[in-house]
Design a protein around this motif. Structure first.
Motif, PDB file in Angstrom:
ATOM      1  N   GLU A 148      32.272 -23.883   9.129  1.00 10.69           N
ATOM      2  CA  GLU A 148      30.837 -23.708   9.315  1.00 10.69           C
ATOM      3  C   GLU A 148      30.319 -22.746   8.244  1.00 10.69           C
ATOM      4  N   PRO A 149      29.290 -23.119   7.500  1.00  6.04           N
ATOM      5  CA  PRO A 149      28.742 -22.251   6.464  1.00  6.04           C
ATOM      6  C   PRO A 149      28.221 -20.931   7.040  1.00  6.04           C
ATOM      7  N   ALA A 150      28.196 -19.882   6.205  1.00  5.80           N
ATOM      8  CA  ALA A 150      27.781 -18.547   6.644  1.00  5.80           C
ATOM      9  C   ALA A 150      26.367 -18.543   7.214  1.00  5.80           C
ATOM     10  N   ALA A 151      25.445 -19.259   6.576  1.00  9.28           N
ATOM     11  CA  ALA A 151      24.066 -19.291   7.069  1.00  9.28           C
ATOM     12  C   ALA A 151      24.000 -19.922   8.456  1.00  9.28           C
ATOM     13  N   ALA A 152      24.803 -20.952   8.694  1.00  8.57           N
ATOM     14  CA  ALA A 152      24.825 -21.606  10.002  1.00  8.57           C
ATOM     15  C   ALA A 152      25.394 -20.666  11.056  1.00  8.57           C
ATOM     16  N   LYS A 153      26.423 -19.905  10.701  1.00 10.52           N
ATOM     17  CA  LYS A 153      27.000 -18.931  11.637  1.00 10.52           C
ATOM     18  C   LYS A 153      25.971 -17.875  12.000  1.00 10.52           C
ATOM     19  N   LEU A 154      25.249 -17.378  11.005  1.00  7.52           N
ATOM     20  CA  LEU A 154      24.219 -16.377  11.254  1.00  7.52           C
ATOM     21  C   LEU A 154      23.134 -16.945  12.156  1.00  7.52           C
ATOM     22  N   PHE A 155      22.669 -18.151  11.857  1.00  6.90           N
ATOM     23  CA  PHE A 155      21.639 -18.789  12.681  1.00  6.90           C
ATOM     24  C   PHE A 155      22.117 -18.930  14.125  1.00  6.90           C
ATOM     25  N   SER A 156      23.331 -19.432  14.327  1.00 10.64           N
ATOM     26  CA  SER A 156      23.883 -19.599  15.673  1.00 10.64           C
ATOM     27  C   SER A 156      23.960 -18.268  16.402  1.00 10.64           C
ATOM     28  N   SER A 157      24.368 -17.230  15.689  1.00 16.54           N
ATOM     29  CA  SER A 157      24.471 -15.898  16.278  1.00 16.54           C
ATOM     30  C   SER A 157      23.100 -15.386  16.722  1.00 16.54           C
ATOM     31  N   LEU A 158      22.095 -15.563  15.875  1.00 21.35           N
ATOM     32  CA  LEU A 158      20.741 -15.126  16.224  1.00 21.35           C
ATOM     33  C   LEU A 158      20.201 -15.882  17.433  1.00 21.35           C
ATOM     34  N   VAL A 159      20.477 -17.173  17.492  1.00 20.92           N
ATOM     35  CA  VAL A 159      20.016 -17.983  18.625  1.00 20.92           C
ATOM     36  C   VAL A 159      20.702 -17.520  19.912  1.00 20.92           C
ATOM     37  N   ARG A 160      22.013 -17.258  19.840  1.00 21.59           N
ATOM     38  CA  ARG A 160      22.744 -16.765  21.022  1.00 21.59           C
ATOM     39  C   ARG A 160      22.230 -15.406  21.472  1.00 21.59           C
ATOM     40  N   ASN A 161      21.820 -14.556  20.518  1.00 20.87           N
ATOM     41  CA  ASN A 161      21.312 -13.223  20.856  1.00 20.87           C
ATOM     42  C   ASN A 161      20.033 -13.268  21.674  1.00 20.87           C
ATOM     43  N   ILE A 162      19.287 -14.360  21.599  1.00 22.58           N
ATOM     44  CA  ILE A 162      18.079 -14.480  22.420  1.00 22.58           C
ATOM     45  C   ILE A 162      18.339 -15.325  23.667  1.00 22.58           C
ATOM     46  N   GLY A 163      19.620 -15.551  23.958  1.00 25.39           N
ATOM     47  CA  GLY A 163      19.979 -16.231  25.199  1.00 25.39           C
ATOM     48  C   GLY A 163      19.896 -17.742  25.162  1.00 25.39           C
ATOM     49  N   ARG A 164      19.971 -18.331  24.003  1.00 23.77           N
ATOM     50  CA  ARG A 164      19.904 -19.789  23.867  1.00 23.77           C
ATOM     51  C   ARG A 164      21.188 -20.317  23.253  1.00 23.77           C
ATOM     52  N   ASN A 165      21.380 -21.609  23.350  1.00 24.84           N
ATOM     53  CA  ASN A 165      22.531 -22.255  22.720  1.00 24.84           C
ATOM     54  C   ASN A 165      22.126 -22.789  21.361  1.00 24.84           C
ATOM     55  N   GLY A 166      22.978 -22.586  20.389  1.00 23.34           N
ATOM     56  CA  GLY A 166      22.737 -23.124  19.056  1.00 23.34           C
ATOM     57  C   GLY A 166      23.868 -24.058  18.681  1.00 23.34           C
ATOM     58  N   ILE A 167      23.521 -25.281  18.347  1.00 29.59           N
ATOM     59  CA  ILE A 167      24.507 -26.265  17.925  1.00 29.59           C
ATOM     60  C   ILE A 167      24.234 -26.554  16.460  1.00 29.59           C
ATOM     61  N   VAL A 168      25.251 -26.455  15.638  1.00 31.74           N
ATOM     62  CA  VAL A 168      25.070 -26.646  14.201  1.00 31.74           C
ATOM     63  C   VAL A 168      25.758 -27.929  13.775  1.00 31.74           C
ATOM     64  N   LEU A 169      25.027 -28.755  13.049  1.00 30.18           N
ATOM     65  CA  LEU A 169      25.604 -29.953  12.449  1.00 30.18           C
ATOM     66  C   LEU A 169      25.997 -29.603  11.030  1.00 30.18           C
ATOM     67  N   ASP A 170      27.283 -29.601  10.754  1.00 31.95           N
ATOM     68  CA  ASP A 170      27.775 -29.370   9.399  1.00 31.95           C
ATOM     69  C   ASP A 170      28.119 -30.733   8.811  1.00 31.95           C
ATOM     70  N   ALA A 171      27.223 -31.238   7.985  1.00 30.35           N
ATOM     71  CA  ALA A 171      27.401 -32.576   7.420  1.00 30.35           C
ATOM     72  C   ALA A 171      27.982 -32.532   6.013  1.00 30.35           C
ATOM     73  N   THR A 172      28.624 -31.425   5.658  1.00 30.74           N
ATOM     74  CA  THR A 172      29.174 -31.317   4.308  1.00 30.74           C
ATOM     75  C   THR A 172      30.288 -32.333   4.067  1.00 30.74           C
ATOM     76  N   SER A 173      30.914 -32.816   5.132  1.00 35.59           N
ATOM     77  CA  SER A 173      31.989 -33.796   4.958  1.00 35.59           C
ATOM     78  C   SER A 173      31.466 -35.136   4.433  1.00 35.59           C
ATOM     79  N   ALA A 174      30.147 -35.347   4.496  1.00 38.95           N
ATOM     80  CA  ALA A 174      29.570 -36.597   3.993  1.00 38.95           C
ATOM     81  C   ALA A 174      29.630 -36.662   2.466  1.00 38.95           C
ATOM     82  N   ASN A 175      29.779 -35.520   1.801  1.00 40.26           N
ATOM     83  CA  ASN A 175      29.910 -35.465   0.339  1.00 40.26           C
ATOM     84  C   ASN A 175      28.861 -36.279  -0.404  1.00 40.26           C
ATOM     85  N   GLY A 176      27.618 -36.207   0.024  1.00 43.47           N
ATOM     86  CA  GLY A 176      26.551 -36.923  -0.662  1.00 43.47           C
ATOM     87  C   GLY A 176      26.431 -38.391  -0.309  1.00 43.47           C
TER      88      GLY A 176
END
Length: 115
Positions: free
Chosen positions: A1-29
């Motif tokens: 999971e990219p660093a920005a996605a981890k930070l976003f998920s952490s911030l969302v959890r801090n306000i009591g919500r669930n954050g689901i991140v789609l990491d589509a980097t495996s699509a390689n364009g």
């Protein structure tokens, strides 16, 4: 999971919500692989949720795929992009909500870090 996605998920959890991140980097364009990943992701999301897309282009793809999947926007899903590109935002149906990045502050922070 990219660093920005981890930070976003952490911030969302801090306000009591669930954050689901789609990491589509495996699509390689590969557009077909990317759209397949996004469609599968959308199908699994709880309805009445928000999607924060990496940029307006990705958000426009999400809106298009929601329409193909019969997911109501707004209603079932709310989508926000980044860049505030009027060519994309104003010509989508529904129009795309987007935020404008603060490049000035980002540049100042980067220069402080370098100093």
């Amino acid at each position: 999971e990219p660093a920005a996605a981890k930070l976003f998920s952490s911030l969302v959890r801090n306000i009591g919500r669930n954050g689901i991140v789609l990491d589509a980097t495996s699509a390689n364009g590969d557009v077909t692989a990317f759209t397949s990943q996004v469609r599968a992701f959308l199908a699994k999301l709880p309805k009445r949720c928000g999607i924060f897309a990496a940029n307006d282009f990705v958000a426009s793809i999400v809106l298009w795929l929601c329409r193909l999947e019969g997911i109501r926007v707004p209603g079932d899903v709310y989508v926000v992009g980044v860049d505030d590109n009027p060519n994309l935002c104003d010509n989508m149906h529904p129009s795309l909500t987007s935020i404008q990045p603060d490049f000035t502050t980002g540049g100042r922070l980067a220069s402080r870090m370098l100093a």
